[in-house]
Scaffold this motif. Structure first.
Motif, PDB file in Angstrom:
ATOM      1  N   GLY A 109       0.797  -1.220   0.000  1.00  0.00           N
ATOM      2  CA  GLY A 109       0.000   0.000   0.000  1.00  0.00           C
ATOM      3  C   GLY A 109       0.825   1.263   0.000  1.00  0.00           C
ATOM      4  N   PHE A 110       2.085   1.184  -0.440  1.00  0.00           N
ATOM      5  CA  PHE A 110       2.954   2.352  -0.447  1.00  0.00           C
ATOM      6  C   PHE A 110       3.623   2.508  -1.811  1.00  0.00           C
ATOM      7  CE2 PHE A 110       2.714   0.829   3.889  1.00  0.00           C
ATOM      8  CZ  PHE A 110       2.353   1.978   4.570  1.00  0.00           C
ATOM      9  N   ARG A 111       3.651   3.732  -2.288  1.00  0.00           N
ATOM     10  CA  ARG A 111       4.297   4.054  -3.561  1.00  0.00           C
ATOM     11  C   ARG A 111       5.333   5.143  -3.317  1.00  0.00           C
ATOM     12  NH1 ARG A 111       0.404   6.020  -8.201  1.00  0.00           N
ATOM     13  NH2 ARG A 111      -0.155   7.518  -6.580  1.00  0.00           N
ATOM     14  N   VAL A 112       6.435   5.083  -4.060  1.00  0.00           N
ATOM     15  CA  VAL A 112       7.528   6.035  -3.904  1.00  0.00           C
ATOM     16  C   VAL A 112       7.795   6.742  -5.225  1.00  0.00           C
ATOM     17  CG1 VAL A 112       9.967   6.336  -3.328  1.00  0.00           C
ATOM     18  CG2 VAL A 112       8.593   4.670  -2.064  1.00  0.00           C
ATOM     19  N   LEU A 113       7.762   8.065  -5.199  1.00  0.00           N
ATOM     20  CA  LEU A 113       8.134   8.896  -6.339  1.00  0.00           C
ATOM     21  C   LEU A 113       9.490   9.540  -6.059  1.00  0.00           C
ATOM     22  CD1 LEU A 113       4.768  10.783  -7.065  1.00  0.00           C
ATOM     23  CD2 LEU A 113       5.478   8.510  -7.834  1.00  0.00           C
ATOM     24  N   LEU A 114      10.122  10.064  -7.106  1.00  0.00           N
ATOM     25  CA  LEU A 114      11.442  10.694  -6.972  1.00  0.00           C
ATOM     26  C   LEU A 114      11.329  12.212  -7.057  1.00  0.00           C
ATOM     27  CD1 LEU A 114      13.542   8.370  -9.325  1.00  0.00           C
ATOM     28  CD2 LEU A 114      13.364   8.244  -6.826  1.00  0.00           C
ATOM     29  N   GLN A 115      12.185  12.904  -6.314  1.00  0.00           N
ATOM     30  CA  GLN A 115      12.255  14.361  -6.393  1.00  0.00           C
ATOM     31  C   GLN A 115      13.665  14.832  -6.064  1.00  0.00           C
ATOM     32  OE1 GLN A 115       9.859  16.860  -7.275  1.00  0.00           O
ATOM     33  NE2 GLN A 115      11.831  17.898  -7.336  1.00  0.00           N
ATOM     34  N   SER A 116      14.247  15.639  -6.929  1.00  0.00           N
ATOM     35  CA  SER A 116      15.570  16.198  -6.667  1.00  0.00           C
ATOM     36  C   SER A 116      15.434  17.498  -5.878  1.00  0.00           C
ATOM     37  CB  SER A 116      16.305  16.462  -7.982  1.00  0.00           C
ATOM     38  OG  SER A 116      15.641  17.469  -8.726  1.00  0.00           O
ATOM     39  N   PHE A 117      16.477  17.861  -5.158  1.00  0.00           N
ATOM     40  CA  PHE A 117      16.524  19.137  -4.457  1.00  0.00           C
ATOM     41  C   PHE A 117      17.972  19.564  -4.327  1.00  0.00           C
ATOM     42  CE2 PHE A 117      17.090  16.018  -1.131  1.00  0.00           C
ATOM     43  CZ  PHE A 117      17.948  16.606  -0.198  1.00  0.00           C
ATOM     44  N   THR A 118      18.187  20.827  -4.023  1.00  0.00           N
ATOM     45  CA  THR A 118      19.538  21.339  -3.839  1.00  0.00           C
ATOM     46  C   THR A 118      20.077  20.879  -2.496  1.00  0.00           C
ATOM     47  OG1 THR A 118      19.010  23.304  -5.153  1.00  0.00           O
ATOM     48  CG2 THR A 118      20.961  23.414  -3.733  1.00  0.00           C
ATOM     49  N   PHE A 119      21.294  20.376  -2.487  1.00  0.00           N
ATOM     50  CA  PHE A 119      21.869  19.821  -1.262  1.00  0.00           C
ATOM     51  C   PHE A 119      21.738  20.812  -0.105  1.00  0.00           C
ATOM     52  CE2 PHE A 119      25.166  19.002   1.812  1.00  0.00           C
ATOM     53  CZ  PHE A 119      25.089  17.628   1.979  1.00  0.00           C
ATOM     54  N   GLY A 120      21.269  20.312   1.036  1.00  0.00           N
ATOM     55  CA  GLY A 120      21.092  21.151   2.219  1.00  0.00           C
ATOM     56  C   GLY A 120      19.714  21.781   2.318  1.00  0.00           C
ATOM     57  N   GLY A 121      18.902  21.622   1.282  1.00  0.00           N
ATOM     58  CA  GLY A 121      17.600  22.274   1.271  1.00  0.00           C
ATOM     59  C   GLY A 121      16.434  21.321   1.407  1.00  0.00           C
ATOM     60  N   ILE A 122      16.612  20.247   2.159  1.00  0.00           N
ATOM     61  CA  ILE A 122      15.562  19.239   2.288  1.00  0.00           C
ATOM     62  C   ILE A 122      14.293  19.818   2.908  1.00  0.00           C
ATOM     63  CG2 ILE A 122      16.431  18.459   4.526  1.00  0.00           C
ATOM     64  CD1 ILE A 122      14.682  16.345   1.773  1.00  0.00           C
ATOM     65  N   ASP A 123      14.429  20.816   3.765  1.00  0.00           N
ATOM     66  CA  ASP A 123      13.260  21.400   4.428  1.00  0.00           C
ATOM     67  C   ASP A 123      12.779  22.678   3.753  1.00  0.00           C
ATOM     68  OD1 ASP A 123      13.031  19.436   6.471  1.00  0.00           O
ATOM     69  OD2 ASP A 123      14.729  20.357   7.526  1.00  0.00           O
ATOM     70  N   ASP A 124      13.290  22.942   2.556  1.00  0.00           N
ATOM     71  CA  ASP A 124      12.911  24.163   1.841  1.00  0.00           C
ATOM     72  C   ASP A 124      12.238  23.871   0.498  1.00  0.00           C
ATOM     73  OD1 ASP A 124      14.086  25.788   3.852  1.00  0.00           O
ATOM     74  OD2 ASP A 124      16.062  25.451   2.961  1.00  0.00           O
ATOM     75  N   ILE A 125      11.796  22.642   0.292  1.00  0.00           N
ATOM     76  CA  ILE A 125      11.158  22.276  -0.973  1.00  0.00           C
ATOM     77  C   ILE A 125       9.751  22.867  -1.017  1.00  0.00           C
ATOM     78  CG2 ILE A 125      10.391  20.385  -2.443  1.00  0.00           C
ATOM     79  CD1 ILE A 125      12.535  18.638  -1.157  1.00  0.00           C
ATOM     80  N   LYS A 126       9.450  23.601  -2.075  1.00  0.00           N
ATOM     81  CA  LYS A 126       8.117  24.181  -2.266  1.00  0.00           C
ATOM     82  C   LYS A 126       7.370  23.316  -3.280  1.00  0.00           C
ATOM     83  CE  LYS A 126       9.450  28.919  -1.071  1.00  0.00           C
ATOM     84  NZ  LYS A 126      10.726  28.495  -0.476  1.00  0.00           N
ATOM     85  N   TRP A 127       6.531  22.441  -2.762  1.00  0.00           N
ATOM     86  CA  TRP A 127       5.852  21.476  -3.621  1.00  0.00           C
ATOM     87  C   TRP A 127       4.916  22.142  -4.618  1.00  0.00           C
ATOM     88  CZ3 TRP A 127       8.413  17.212  -3.284  1.00  0.00           C
ATOM     89  CH2 TRP A 127       8.988  16.829  -2.058  1.00  0.00           C
ATOM     90  N   VAL A 128       4.368  23.295  -4.267  1.00  0.00           N
ATOM     91  CA  VAL A 128       3.453  23.973  -5.180  1.00  0.00           C
ATOM     92  C   VAL A 128       4.179  24.493  -6.413  1.00  0.00           C
ATOM     93  CG1 VAL A 128       1.818  24.615  -3.380  1.00  0.00           C
ATOM     94  CG2 VAL A 128       3.726  26.140  -3.905  1.00  0.00           C
ATOM     95  N   GLN A 129       5.508  24.602  -6.333  1.00  0.00           N
ATOM     96  CA  GLN A 129       6.308  25.052  -7.468  1.00  0.00           C
ATOM     97  C   GLN A 129       6.876  23.882  -8.265  1.00  0.00           C
ATOM     98  OE1 GLN A 129       9.279  27.767  -5.993  1.00  0.00           O
ATOM     99  NE2 GLN A 129       7.771  29.200  -5.145  1.00  0.00           N
ATOM    100  N   ARG A 130       6.599  22.670  -7.824  1.00  0.00           N
ATOM    101  CA  ARG A 130       7.054  21.481  -8.529  1.00  0.00           C
ATOM    102  C   ARG A 130       5.977  21.055  -9.522  1.00  0.00           C
ATOM    103  NH1 ARG A 130      12.574  20.731  -7.328  1.00  0.00           N
ATOM    104  NH2 ARG A 130      12.906  21.805  -5.348  1.00  0.00           N
TER     105      ARG A 130
END
Length: 258
Positions: A109-130
């Motif tokens: 019941g679990f699916r995994v998608l991929l997403q890149s981010f800038t190193f060090g910015g794991i808590d700064d991802i703006k999903w609405v801009q993805r």
């Protein structure tokens, strides 16, 4: 995490990421104009290829009458040490489950998608801009210890998973990856993304760091590229013959516990 670990997918992620970063490091050329966008795209393509390779999906998919993928096919395009350390999963342990053109891999019941981010910015991802897919994934219910919690702010119905997703029933997670080609630092996280409900709110319901490494600028020691997976990455993997016999569910999960 327990479900993904028992199915062997966590072992596959931990194997695929360093190999993908090392492949990106070999191609990256700042003098050719490569930037963070190029790094993110290369990591994404290399990770997708390695995950498909280890799970017999995508271009490595097995036909109904095929027992296994030929070793010559699986080994093509990766270093020998990467191929030898690749976890072997039970047949059909992990399936492809894409969402709105975003590649995904499903276990139970679990699916995994991929997403890149800038190193060090794991808590700064703006999903609405993805992508639209990532924005929608970040709007699904929060699941904790098997219990779903409704988020009335998003107006979601009391259902499991993403609204209007007819191809999958369950919770969609995100494997977020980053690689800095200058310092050779890298990291891979797995978690459930979240669209912030208020200013300064976080972008994750929860996240777990799976791997990290490298030497930061000004740090002590020699800066080295991400290491290719070694024999120690999976204790149950032996030298792979020319033709791989895919194990059945009854035969166990191979390196699932590695």
């Amino acid at each position: 995490m327990k479900s993904l670990g028992e199915a062997g997918f966590l072992s596959v992620l931990k194997w695929a990421a360093p190999a993908a970063f090392a492949a990106t490091n070999q191609i990256y050329d700042e003098d050719a104009g490569h930037d963070q966008g190029v790094v993110g795209y290369l990591n994404y393509k290399h990770l997708q290829d390695h995950l498909d390779r280890a799970t017999s999906n995508g271009r490595f998919g097995l036909g109904p009458e095929v027992e296994g993928v030929g070793g010559d096919v699986l080994e093509r395009g990766v270093p020998p040490q990467v191929f030898r350390s690749m976890p072997l999963l039970a047949a059909h342990a992990v399936t492809r489950s894409n969402y709105r053109q975003s590649p995904g891999w499903a276990v139970g019941g679990f699916r995994v998608l991929l997403q890149s981010f800038t190193f060090g910015g794991i808590d700064d991802i703006k999903w609405v801009q993805r992508s639209d897919a990532k924005r929608r994934v970040a709007s699904q219910h929060f699941i904790s210890d098997g219990t779903l919690f409704d988020d009335e702010d998003f107006g979601l119905e009391s259902i499991d998973g993403i609204p209007e997703d007819d191809g999958f029933t369950g919770v969609t997670l995100v494997a977020a990856h980053a690689f800095n080609p200058t310092t050779k630092q890298f990291e891979l996280y797995l978690g459930q993304s979240k669209n912030p409900a208020y200013p300064h709110d976080g972008c994750w319901h929860w996240r777990v760091k799976l791997i990290s490494g490298g030497t930061p600028i000004g740090g002590v020691g020699t800066v080295t590229p991400p290491a290719q997976p070694s024999r120690g990455a999976s204790t149950d993997v032996e030298d792979v013959p020319v033709r791989i016999k895919r194990p059945s569910a009854a035969e166990g999960l191979g390196s699932a516990n590695g």
